[in-house]
Write an enzyme that holds these catalytic residues in place. Structure first.
Site, PDB file in Angstrom:
ATOM      1  N   GLY A   1       0.817  -1.211   0.000  1.00 15.73           N
ATOM      2  CA  GLY A   1       0.000   0.000   0.000  1.00 15.73           C
ATOM      3  C   GLY A   1       0.845   1.252   0.000  1.00 15.73           C
TER       4      GLY A   1
ATOM      5  N   LYS B   1      -1.212  -1.334  -5.815  1.00 16.60           N
ATOM      6  CA  LYS B   1      -1.962  -1.599  -7.046  1.00 16.60           C
ATOM      7  C   LYS B   1      -2.134  -0.325  -7.873  1.00 16.60           C
ATOM      8  CE  LYS B   1      -6.742  -1.462  -5.149  1.00 16.60           C
ATOM      9  NZ  LYS B   1      -7.959  -2.240  -4.920  1.00 16.60           N
TER      10      LYS B   1
ATOM     11  N   PHE C   1     -13.713  21.351  13.665  1.00 20.37           N
ATOM     12  CA  PHE C   1     -14.153  20.187  12.903  1.00 20.37           C
ATOM     13  C   PHE C   1     -15.243  19.516  13.729  1.00 20.37           C
ATOM     14  CE2 PHE C   1     -12.886  17.224   9.445  1.00 20.37           C
ATOM     15  CZ  PHE C   1     -12.403  18.161   8.549  1.00 20.37           C
TER      16      PHE C   1
ATOM     17  N   ALA D   1      -1.706  -7.336  -5.046  1.00 17.08           N
ATOM     18  CA  ALA D   1      -1.466  -8.434  -4.083  1.00 17.08           C
ATOM     19  C   ALA D   1      -2.708  -9.320  -4.019  1.00 17.08           C
ATOM     20  CB  ALA D   1      -1.161  -7.851  -2.710  1.00 17.08           C
TER      21      ALA D   1
ATOM     22  N   GLN E   1     -18.637   4.182   8.810  1.00 15.41           N
ATOM     23  CA  GLN E   1     -19.042   5.579   8.960  1.00 15.41           C
ATOM     24  C   GLN E   1     -19.742   6.116   7.716  1.00 15.41           C
ATOM     25  OE1 GLN E   1     -16.062   9.085   9.315  1.00 15.41           O
ATOM     26  NE2 GLN E   1     -17.084   8.925  11.286  1.00 15.41           N
TER      27      GLN E   1
ATOM     28  N   HIS F   1     -20.709   9.685   6.058  1.00 13.04           N
ATOM     29  CA  HIS F   1     -20.444  11.118   6.145  1.00 13.04           C
ATOM     30  C   HIS F   1     -21.720  11.853   5.754  1.00 13.04           C
ATOM     31  CE1 HIS F   1     -18.656  15.024   5.556  1.00 13.04           C
ATOM     32  NE2 HIS F   1     -17.481  14.575   5.965  1.00 13.04           N
TER      33      HIS F   1
ATOM     34  N   LEU G   1     -17.186  13.852  -1.793  1.00 16.22           N
ATOM     35  CA  LEU G   1     -17.257  14.464  -0.460  1.00 16.22           C
ATOM     36  C   LEU G   1     -17.307  15.990  -0.515  1.00 16.22           C
ATOM     37  CD1 LEU G   1     -17.040  13.944   2.647  1.00 16.22           C
ATOM     38  CD2 LEU G   1     -14.653  14.582   2.396  1.00 16.22           C
TER      39      LEU G   1
ATOM     40  N   GLU H   1     -16.402  18.197   5.856  1.00 10.93           N
ATOM     41  CA  GLU H   1     -16.980  18.678   7.112  1.00 10.93           C
ATOM     42  C   GLU H   1     -16.501  20.100   7.426  1.00 10.93           C
ATOM     43  OE1 GLU H   1     -17.695  15.698  10.251  1.00 10.93           O
ATOM     44  OE2 GLU H   1     -15.880  16.590  11.050  1.00 10.93           O
TER      45      GLU H   1
ATOM     46  N   ARG I   1     -20.340  12.844  13.160  1.00  9.27           N
ATOM     47  CA  ARG I   1     -20.890  12.478  11.849  1.00  9.27           C
ATOM     48  C   ARG I   1     -22.080  11.533  11.934  1.00  9.27           C
ATOM     49  NH1 ARG I   1     -15.127  11.847   8.658  1.00  9.27           N
ATOM     50  NH2 ARG I   1     -14.846  14.094   8.491  1.00  9.27           N
TER      51      ARG I   1
ATOM     52  N   HIS J   1     -18.147   6.470   4.211  1.00  2.00           N
ATOM     53  CA  HIS J   1     -16.954   7.324   4.223  1.00  2.00           C
ATOM     54  C   HIS J   1     -15.743   6.727   4.935  1.00  2.00           C
ATOM     55  CE1 HIS J   1     -14.799  11.119   4.104  1.00  2.00           C
ATOM     56  NE2 HIS J   1     -14.583  11.038   5.412  1.00  2.00           N
ATOM     57  N   TYR J   2     -15.934   5.833   5.894  1.00  2.00           N
ATOM     58  CA  TYR J   2     -14.760   5.340   6.626  1.00  2.00           C
ATOM     59  C   TYR J   2     -15.056   3.976   7.218  1.00  2.00           C
ATOM     60  CZ  TYR J   2     -10.565   5.351   9.501  1.00  2.00           C
ATOM     61  OH  TYR J   2      -9.343   5.031  10.047  1.00  2.00           O
TER      62      TYR J   2
ATOM     63  N   ARG K   1     -15.428   7.401  13.964  1.00  2.00           N
ATOM     64  CA  ARG K   1     -14.203   8.206  13.876  1.00  2.00           C
ATOM     65  C   ARG K   1     -14.546   9.684  13.800  1.00  2.00           C
ATOM     66  NH1 ARG K   1     -11.269  10.803   9.723  1.00  2.00           N
ATOM     67  NH2 ARG K   1     -12.589   9.967   8.062  1.00  2.00           N
TER      68      ARG K   1
ATOM     69  N   GLY L   1     -13.899  13.290  12.355  1.00  2.00           N
ATOM     70  CA  GLY L   1     -13.264  13.868  11.176  1.00  2.00           C
ATOM     71  C   GLY L   1     -11.927  14.453  11.595  1.00  2.00           C
TER      72      GLY L   1
HETATM   73  C1  LIG Z   1     -13.116  12.029   0.289  1.00  2.00           C
HETATM   74  C2  LIG Z   1     -12.433  11.780   1.603  1.00  2.00           C
HETATM   75  C3  LIG Z   1     -11.909  12.840   2.331  1.00  2.00           C
HETATM   76  C4  LIG Z   1     -11.258  12.611   3.539  1.00  2.00           C
HETATM   77  N1  LIG Z   1     -10.771  13.684   4.250  1.00  2.00           N
HETATM   78  C5  LIG Z   1     -10.113  13.454   5.411  1.00  2.00           C
HETATM   79  C6  LIG Z   1      -9.599  14.531   6.175  1.00  2.00           C
HETATM   80  O1  LIG Z   1      -9.729  15.702   5.818  1.00  2.00           O
HETATM   81  N2  LIG Z   1      -8.942  14.245   7.325  1.00  2.00           N
HETATM   82  C7  LIG Z   1      -8.763  12.969   7.768  1.00  2.00           C
HETATM   83  O2  LIG Z   1      -8.153  12.773   8.812  1.00  2.00           O
HETATM   84  N3  LIG Z   1      -9.243  11.925   7.053  1.00  2.00           N
HETATM   85  C8  LIG Z   1      -9.904  12.136   5.891  1.00  2.00           C
HETATM   86  N4  LIG Z   1     -10.400  11.072   5.179  1.00  2.00           N
HETATM   87  C9  LIG Z   1      -9.999   9.698   5.553  1.00  2.00           C
HETATM   88  C10 LIG Z   1      -8.562   9.444   5.069  1.00  2.00           C
HETATM   89  O3  LIG Z   1      -8.335  10.139   3.872  1.00  2.00           O
HETATM   90  C11 LIG Z   1      -8.283   7.956   4.826  1.00  2.00           C
HETATM   91  O4  LIG Z   1      -8.733   7.191   5.892  1.00  2.00           O
HETATM   92  C12 LIG Z   1      -6.771   7.729   4.648  1.00  2.00           C
HETATM   93  O5  LIG Z   1      -6.266   8.590   3.655  1.00  2.00           O
HETATM   94  C13 LIG Z   1      -6.458   6.283   4.320  1.00  2.00           C
HETATM   95  O6  LIG Z   1      -5.084   6.187   4.038  1.00  2.00           O
HETATM   96  P1  LIG Z   1      -4.401   4.766   3.896  1.00  2.00           P
HETATM   97  O7  LIG Z   1      -2.964   5.011   3.629  1.00  2.00           O
HETATM   98  O8  LIG Z   1      -4.772   3.930   5.058  1.00  2.00           O
HETATM   99  O9  LIG Z   1      -5.109   4.109   2.611  1.00  2.00           O
HETATM  100  P2  LIG Z   1      -5.173   4.564   1.083  1.00  2.00           P
HETATM  101  O10 LIG Z   1      -4.783   5.965   0.849  1.00  2.00           O
HETATM  102  O11 LIG Z   1      -6.516   4.126   0.602  1.00  2.00           O
HETATM  103  O12 LIG Z   1      -4.063   3.675   0.410  1.00  2.00           O
HETATM  104  C14 LIG Z   1      -4.222   2.284   0.213  1.00  2.00           C
HETATM  105  C15 LIG Z   1      -3.103   1.770  -0.647  1.00  2.00           C
HETATM  106  O13 LIG Z   1      -3.203   0.366  -0.735  1.00  2.00           O
HETATM  107  C16 LIG Z   1      -2.987  -0.045  -2.061  1.00  2.00           C
HETATM  108  N5  LIG Z   1      -3.688  -1.310  -2.289  1.00  2.00           N
HETATM  109  C17 LIG Z   1      -4.982  -1.616  -1.975  1.00  2.00           C
HETATM  110  N6  LIG Z   1      -5.261  -2.883  -2.361  1.00  2.00           N
HETATM  111  C18 LIG Z   1      -4.126  -3.379  -2.909  1.00  2.00           C
HETATM  112  C19 LIG Z   1      -3.776  -4.634  -3.482  1.00  2.00           C
HETATM  113  N7  LIG Z   1      -4.632  -5.657  -3.600  1.00  2.00           N
HETATM  114  N8  LIG Z   1      -2.507  -4.791  -3.931  1.00  2.00           N
HETATM  115  C20 LIG Z   1      -1.598  -3.793  -3.835  1.00  2.00           C
HETATM  116  N9  LIG Z   1      -1.889  -2.580  -3.309  1.00  2.00           N
HETATM  117  C21 LIG Z   1      -3.132  -2.385  -2.853  1.00  2.00           C
HETATM  118  C22 LIG Z   1      -3.518   1.090  -2.904  1.00  2.00           C
HETATM  119  O14 LIG Z   1      -2.893   1.095  -4.169  1.00  2.00           O
HETATM  120  C23 LIG Z   1      -3.114   2.302  -2.069  1.00  2.00           C
HETATM  121  O15 LIG Z   1      -1.827   2.717  -2.421  1.00  2.00           O
HETATM  122  C24 LIG Z   1     -11.106  11.296   4.003  1.00  2.00           C
HETATM  123  C25 LIG Z   1     -11.665  10.241   3.297  1.00  2.00           C
HETATM  124  C26 LIG Z   1     -12.363  10.482   2.118  1.00  2.00           C
HETATM  125  C27 LIG Z   1     -13.046   9.341   1.451  1.00  2.00           C
END
Ligand SMILES: Cc1cc2nc3c(=O)[nH]c(=O)nc-3n(C[C@H](O)[C@H](O)[C@H](O)COP(=O)(O)OP(=O)(O)OC[C@H]3O[C@@H](n4cnc5c(N)ncnc54)[C@H](O)[C@@H]3O)c2cc1C
Length: 566
Positions: free
Chosen positions: A12, A38, A117, A157, A230, A232, A242, A245, A276, A345-346, A380, A382
């Site tokens: 990831g 991916k 927030f 993966a 969650q 939103h 989105l 918030e 939320r 959303h989450y 969670r 925001g």
């Molecule tokens: C529109 C939106 C706005 C948001 N705004 C906020 C905010 O302002 N503040 C806040 O705190 N949170 C916010 N959130 C929540 C937050 O953005 C996410 O929870 C967080 O960015 C998740 O990050 P992550 O690194 O865990 O996952 P991701 O960023 O989703 O990364 C997952 C990674 O895993 C990889 N992957 C997945 N499956 C596979 C596979 N089978 N093989 C190989 N690679 C794979 C993908 O390629 C990707 O690189 C928001 C969420 C949304 C939907």
């Protein structure tokens, strides 16, 4: 079969994965760090984070306040020891990313600006306009270039292979070539994001399909609290994109079809900046009471977000959502009302973990939305996810690097790897039962929206389980029409849908068994929170007959549960 070995292997490339990769590389520059994704990292869902990242920076704020807001927000399901430790880790991440070049919005005196927030008792969300995720991700990606990090972009993966309960390898498909590639690491970090695209009306990128949770579950690693999804309050209708918030925190109002500001009825103190789950339910109740808007966007009824009175703030502090309203709906948010409806959303649940980011398998760590620590409990707050990605991504990176220094790569379990290779090319690709994978995915999402949404009741949940069982049968009869080896997205979808079916089953089973209402999980037939029986985490472990559910008590330090009102 191609084989690749790294000291620290990360699955990831979102905010959690990139932060972990930098931490591992910084911990010991001699270690090789491999990041498998991916997507290209900068296409990860994290770039879409909008409104902010909570951190205690102001001397008038405190770690206790941040902890308490998070615990109350979690509806007392968050583990208080983990939350207390987590909030202390966050400020350093804001300053570190600042030093790495993240353009955090500033006050006129040059200090880092913080905004209100949802459900915060102090304005502690640091932000980069409403493009927080984009700027943090750019900063991390640029920083990662400095180190010995090998990027394996567009590798999908498919399976985690364990041998005798120990980490062995991860199998992938190189999407560009169709090659089957096996990765081995001394330590492994899951950072594969959430599972929100199990639902149709969602704020998530289409890539967020729960692969990390699905892969871990199938390997026997337990998942925690999956029933907590969650919603939103303000997904733009009809796309679900989105509207952050921050729009309400900056003063935006919600209005029903009679143009009444209704949140005072549901949250007399916090109004639109209640948590939320509270705001999402309020919108749904308004719609159910006949005060939703039936408009030009198909069948979905909605309410309005009114930002006309904060028009002067839109261009500087909320430029992205202003642009989104214009581009996707042709609406000028300075002068017009924006149609919104709760959207998925989450994923509060995820791989069972703790604030040290360890899992049930030695040497396997997890960070970001893929993890359930549990910081967010039943809901969670925001701005409490991007900080988790940064703070616990850093913890996971260091922990994995420490592990890698004193452990070696195990001998490859060739038999299991060969089985997986056969499963992909001979079973999945050659299966020929005539069922269409995209249709199964659509039917699954419709089922989840309808039966496991903001409101839940026993009968719809039972129906959902029946529907999922039927979908699983259809899944056994898919035909992947695209037989190409390069960029076979239909094959990729087939894996994703397989994971989603498992997760949908766990979410529904957990929701059916949790006969109380807590945070985002609202049972119409059990509307009260039941601390005597349910102040406990749901642990789901794989069995061939479906998820085995067990429970574990919540850790309470100094905040005894009380009635939660905003
Ligand atoms: C529109 C939106 C706005 C948001 N705004 C906020 C905010 O302002 N503040 C806040 O705190 N949170 C916010 N959130 C929540 C937050 O953005 C996410 O929870 C967080 O960015 C998740 O990050 P992550 O690194 O865990 O996952 P991701 O960023 O989703 O990364 C997952 C990674 O895993 C990889 N992957 C997945 N499956 C596979 C596979 N089978 N093989 C190989 N690679 C794979 C993908 O390629 C990707 O690189 C928001 C969420 C949304 C939907």
């Amino acid at each position: 079969m191609e084989k690749i070995k790294e000291d620290v292997l990360i699955l990831g490339g979102g905010m959690a994965g990139l932060r972990a990769a930098i931490a591992a590389a910084e911990y010991n520059p001699k270690l090789s760090v491999g990041l498998v994704s991916k997507l290209y990292p900068l296409r990860s869902h994290s770039v879409s984070a909008e409104g902010g990242t909570s951190a205690v920076l102001n001397p008038k704020d405190s770690f206790d306040l941040h902890s308490f807001d998070t615990i109350k927000g979690s509806d007392y399901l968050g583990d208080q020891d983990a939350i207390e430790e987590f909030v202390r880790l966050v400020p350093e991440q804001i300053y570190t990313t600042d030093h790495w070049g993240c353009p955090w919005s500033r006050n006129p005196d040059g200090t880092i600006s913080q905004r209100d927030f949802g459900a915060l008792s102090f304005p502690r969300a640091t932000f980069a306009a409403d493009k927080t995720g984009f700027h943090v991700m750019q900063t991390l990606f640029s920083r990662a270039m400095k180190y010995n990090i090998h990027f394996y972009n567009e590798y999908f993966a498919t399976k985690l292979i364990l041998n005798g309960g120990q980490l062995n390898s991860v199998t992938t498909i190189d999407l560009r070539t169709g090659n089957f590639v096996v990765f081995q690491g001394k330590a492994l970090i899951f950072a594969m994001g959430g599972a929100g695209r199990l639902y149709q009306f969602a704020t998530y990128a289409h890539s967020v399909t729960g692969d990390g949770d699905g892969i871990a579950y199938r390997a026997g690693i337990p998942l925690k609290d999956m029933e907590f999804i969650q919603f939103h309050p303000t997904g733009l209708v009809p796309s679900g994109i989105l509207i952050t918030e921050a729009a309400r925190a900056e003063g935006g109002y919600l209005l029903n079809s009679k143009k009444e500001r209704f949140m005072g009825t549901y949250a007399p103190h916090k109004f639109e900046t209640a948590s939320r789950d509270v705001v999402s339910r309020a919108i749904m109740w308004e719609i159910e009471a006949g005060r939703g808007v039936k408009g030009e966007y198909g069948d979905m009824e909605y309410v309005y977000l009114d930002m006309r009175h904060i028009a002067d703030k839109l261009d500087e502090r909320l430029p992205m959502i202003t642009e989104i309203a214009k581009k996707f709906n042709g609406i000028d948010a300075h002068t017009e009302l924006v149609p919104v409806h709760p959207a998925t959303h989450y994923t509060m649940g995820g791989i069972d973990s703790n604030v040290k980011t360890t899992t049930s398998v030695p040497g396997v760590f997890v960070a970001g939305e893929n993890a359930c620590v549990s910081i967010h409990g039943a809901n969670r707050l925001g701005s409490n996810s991007t900080n988790e990605c940064l703070a616990l991504g850093n913890v996971a990176g260091i922990a994995a690097a420490e592990w890698a220094v004193s452990h070696s790569v195990s001998d490859l379990d060739v038999a299991q790897v060969n089985d997986e290779e056969k499963r992909i090319w001979e079973d999945m690709l050659k299966r020929d039962g005539g069922e269409n994978i995209a249709k199964i995915r659509e039917d699954l999402r419709i089922n989840m929206d309808k039966n496991v949404g903001v409101f839940r009741t026993a009968d719809p949940l039972r129906n959902s389980l029946k529907n999922i069982a039927a979908l699983k049968e259809r899944y056994e009869k898919i035909t992947i029409q695209d037989k190409a080896s390069t960029f076979n997205l239909e094959l990729e979808w087939a894996f994703e849908v397989g994971f989603m079916l498992d997760l949908a089953e766990i979410i529904t089973a957990g929701a059916l068994q949790r006969t109380e209402s807590r945070g985002a999980h609202y049972r119409r037939d059990f509307p009260d929170r039941d601390d005597a029986n349910f102040m406990k985490h749901t642990i789901a472990t794989y069995s061939k007959d479906g998820p085995a559910l067990t429970y574990r008590p919540v850790v309470v330090t100094k905040w005894q549960p009380t009635v939660r009102s905003y």
